[in-house]
Scaffold this motif. Sequence first.
Motif, short mmCIF file in Angstrom:
data_model
loop_
_atom_site.label_atom_id
_atom_site.label_comp_id
_atom_site.label_asym_id
_atom_site.label_seq_id
_atom_site.Cartn_x
_atom_site.Cartn_y
_atom_site.Cartn_z
N LEU A 101 10.19 -42.54 17.30
CA LEU A 101 9.18 -43.46 17.81
C LEU A 101 9.62 -44.88 17.46
N PHE A 123 0.10 -46.53 12.63
CA PHE A 123 1.43 -47.14 12.77
C PHE A 123 1.50 -48.48 12.07
N HIS A 131 4.08 -47.59 21.27
CA HIS A 131 5.31 -47.01 20.75
C HIS A 131 6.01 -46.27 21.88
N THR A 191 8.35 -48.71 17.46
CA THR A 191 7.11 -49.47 17.54
C THR A 191 7.30 -50.89 17.02
#
Length: 117
Positions: A45, A11, A103, A47
């Motif tokens: 997602l 990520f 996340h 994040t």
Amino acid sequence: MSPLTAPDCLFCRIVAGEVPAEVVISTDTMVAFRDIAPQAPVHVLVTPRDHHADVAQLAAADPELLADLVRTANEVAEDLADGQFRMIFNTGTRSGQSVFHVHAHVLAGAQLGWSPA
């Protein structure tokens, strides 16, 4: 990479633009992108750009950033669904966390069922 990144984190690499993702929202503090294995019509997602392993670590380190994550999740749901959504954080391997960069899963776009484990 900034001090709050991990060079081997998937990520962190998505946030840095090194790994492609279908980004739906990008701010100074957050990146929201579509999950590659969606579990609902809308599965995004959310994040933070800063690396924190899980939601508990983020809450302890930066509660304002956690609040920003929740605001961004709501914005995703407002933009992509009717504003109704489920937000899920997995913390630890037994909960299903596979990427250790906090996340939120934003699920929306359909009637979402629930069954106890």
